[in-house]
Design an enzyme around this catalytic site. Structure first.
Site, PDB file in Angstrom:
ATOM      1  N   ASP A  66       0.727  -1.097   0.024  1.00 16.24           N
ATOM      2  CA  ASP A  66       0.034  -0.017   0.045  1.00 16.24           C
ATOM      3  C   ASP A  66       0.932   1.267  -0.269  1.00 16.24           C
ATOM      4  OD1 ASP A  66       0.971  -0.469   2.797  1.00 16.24           O
ATOM      5  OD2 ASP A  66      -1.156  -0.984   3.244  1.00 16.24           O
ATOM      6  N   ASP A 133      -7.859  -2.175  14.022  1.00 15.95           N
ATOM      7  CA  ASP A 133      -9.269  -2.323  13.769  1.00 15.95           C
ATOM      8  C   ASP A 133      -9.255  -3.407  12.679  1.00 15.95           C
ATOM      9  OD1 ASP A 133      -7.862  -1.370  11.387  1.00 15.95           O
ATOM     10  OD2 ASP A 133      -9.303   0.010  10.934  1.00 15.95           O
ATOM     11  N   HIS A 135      -7.560  -4.142  10.128  1.00 17.71           N
ATOM     12  CA  HIS A 135      -7.158  -4.084   8.726  1.00 17.71           C
ATOM     13  C   HIS A 135      -5.845  -4.982   8.117  1.00 17.71           C
ATOM     14  CE1 HIS A 135      -4.709   0.055   9.715  1.00 17.71           C
ATOM     15  NE2 HIS A 135      -3.971  -1.253   9.324  1.00 17.71           N
ATOM     16  N   GLU A 140      -9.697  -1.675   5.069  1.00 17.02           N
ATOM     17  CA  GLU A 140     -10.401  -1.115   6.241  1.00 17.02           C
ATOM     18  C   GLU A 140     -11.720  -2.190   6.422  1.00 17.02           C
ATOM     19  OE1 GLU A 140      -8.798   0.276   8.508  1.00 17.02           O
ATOM     20  OE2 GLU A 140      -7.949   2.175   7.939  1.00 17.02           O
TER      21      GLU A 140
HETATM   22  C1  F6R Z   1       0.972  -1.289   5.977  1.00 13.30           C
HETATM   23  C2  F6R Z   1      -0.058  -2.165   6.219  1.00 13.30           C
HETATM   24  C3  F6R Z   1      -0.692  -2.143   7.407  1.00 13.30           C
HETATM   25  C4  F6R Z   1      -0.027  -2.521   8.678  1.00 13.30           C
HETATM   26  C5  F6R Z   1      -0.862  -2.254   9.957  1.00 13.30           C
HETATM   27  C6  F6R Z   1      -0.057  -2.526  11.393  1.00 13.30           C
HETATM   28  O1  F6R Z   1       1.948  -1.375   4.845  1.00 13.30           O
HETATM   29  O2  F6R Z   1       0.066  -3.001   5.358  1.00 13.30           O
HETATM   30  O3  F6R Z   1      -1.731  -3.115   7.518  1.00 13.30           O
HETATM   31  O4  F6R Z   1       0.568  -3.594   8.627  1.00 13.30           O
HETATM   32  O5  F6R Z   1      -1.272  -0.970   9.988  1.00 13.30           O
HETATM   33  O6  F6R Z   1       1.067  -1.405  11.329  1.00 13.30           O
HETATM   34  P1  F6R Z   1       2.168  -1.397  12.556  1.00 13.30           P
HETATM   35  O7  F6R Z   1       3.118  -2.610  12.069  1.00 13.30           O
HETATM   36  O8  F6R Z   1       2.693  -0.152  12.404  1.00 13.30           O
HETATM   37  O9  F6R Z   1       1.195  -1.737  13.823  1.00 13.30           O
END
Ligand code: F6R
Length: 241
Positions: A66, A133, A135, A140
Site C-alpha cells: 500500500d 481495527d 485491517h 479497512e
Molecule cells: C502497512 C500495512 C498495514 C500495517 C498495519 C500494522 O503497509 O499494510 O496493514 O501492517 O497497520 O501497522 P504496525 O505494524 O505499524 O502496527
C-alpha cells in the site's frame, strides 16, 4: 500455524528466514511487503542475511501492499520513503513496485498495479501486519472480501494512529492491494507484536469470518503462518504450536 516468540527480534529473524528459504528455493519469487512498526525487525534481520551472503534478493520481485495518496515518494510519511530507508537503499538494485500515489488518477494506478501483480504470477509469499481495527494492507473494516487493488478511505482511527510519529496528519486515503489479491498468495505470513494487537488478533483468527474484521478472511487461507510475540499472542494460547 501460530508461532510465538519471546522477542520481536526473534520473530523478525524467523520472518526473514522464511523469506530467505523462499528465495533459495526460487530466486525469482514474487514477494508482498508491508510497512509499519511490526516488520522493522524482519527488515533488519533480512539485511543481515543479505550481508552474510545467505540470501540473494537480486532476482526477486517485490511489491509493497500500500501507499498513501497525494504525497511524494520522498516525503518521510510515504511508504516508498520507509522502504528505501529500511531496506532498498541498503541492497543491490532489485525490482520493487509500490503504488504511485502522487498521481491524478489513483484509480487507474490501482488497476495497473493489480495487472502487474497478475502478470508477475501473483504473490508466492505475502507478509502482513494487522491494524488494531483488523485491517490488512489498507483494507479497512467493510472492504469486500473479493476486492482487488483499489483506493481505500482510511478509518479515522488508522489516520490518527499512523500520524503519531510524524507530528502531522498522514493522508486520509491510500492505494492498497485488495483482499482477494492477498488471499491468492501461495503463502501468507501474518505478523503481530505488542499488547494492543492481542484482542484484534484473537477476533480475527478465532471469531466470525466477516468483512467487519478484514483479517478474518485469513482463516480461509490454506497456507497461513502467524508469527506473534508473547503479548500479541496472549489470547491465542490454545492455538499456538
Ligand atoms: C502497512 C500495512 C498495514 C500495517 C498495519 C500494522 O503497509 O499494510 O496493514 O501492517 O497497520 O501497522 P504496525 O505494524 O505499524 O502496527
Amino acid at each position: 500455524m501460530i508461532k510465538a516468540f519471546e522477542t520481536e527480534r526473534e520473530l523478525g529473524f524467523t520472518a526473514a528466514s522464511t523469506l530467505a528459504k523462499q528465495l533459495i528455493q526460487n530466486e525469482k519469487s514474487v514477494i508482498a511487503l508491508p510497512t509499519g512498526a511490526t516488520p522493522l525487525p524482519m527488515y533488519e534481520a533480512l539485511l543481515e542475511l543479505i550481508r552474510f551472503g545467505i540470501v540473494d534478493v537480486e532476482s526477486a520481485v517485490f511489491f509493497n501492499l500500500d501507499e498513501y495518496i497525494g504525497i511524494s515518494p520522498e516525503d518521510p510519511m510515504a511508504y516508498a520513503f520507509y522502504m528505501n530507508k529500511n531496506l532498498f537503499s541498503h541492497v543491490p538494485k532489485v525490482f520493487h513496485r509500490i503504488p504511485k500515489a502522487d498521481t491524478d488518477s489513483p484509480e487507474q494506478e490501482a488497476m495497473m498495479y493489480e495487472n502487474e501483480i497478475r502478470k508477475a504470477g501473483g504473490f508466492d509469499l505475502c507478509f502482513l501486519g494487522i491494524g488494531v481495527d483488523g485491517h490488512i494492507g489498507f483494507n479497512e473494516p467493510g472492504t469486500p472480501f473479493d476486492s482487488k487493488t483499489h483506493v481505500s478511505d482510511l478509518d479515522p482511527s488508522t489516520v490518527e494512529r499512523n500520524s503519531k510519529e510524524f507530528g502531522r496528519k498522514v493522508p486520509k486515503s491510500a492505494i492498497t492491494v485488495g483482499l482477494k489479491t492477498i488471499m491468492r498468495s501461495k503463502h501468507i505470513i501474518l505478523m503481530a507484536t505488542g499488547e494492543e494487537k492481542s484482542a484484534i488478533l484473537k477476533e480475527a483468527l478465532t471469531g466470525r469470518v466477516d468483512p467487519a474484521v478484514p483479517a478474518s478472511i485469513l482463516q480461509l487461507h490454506s497456507n497461513l503462518t502467524v508469527l506473534v510475540d508473547q503479548k500479541a499472542g496472549a489470547g491465542l494460547q490454545d492455538q499456538r504450536q
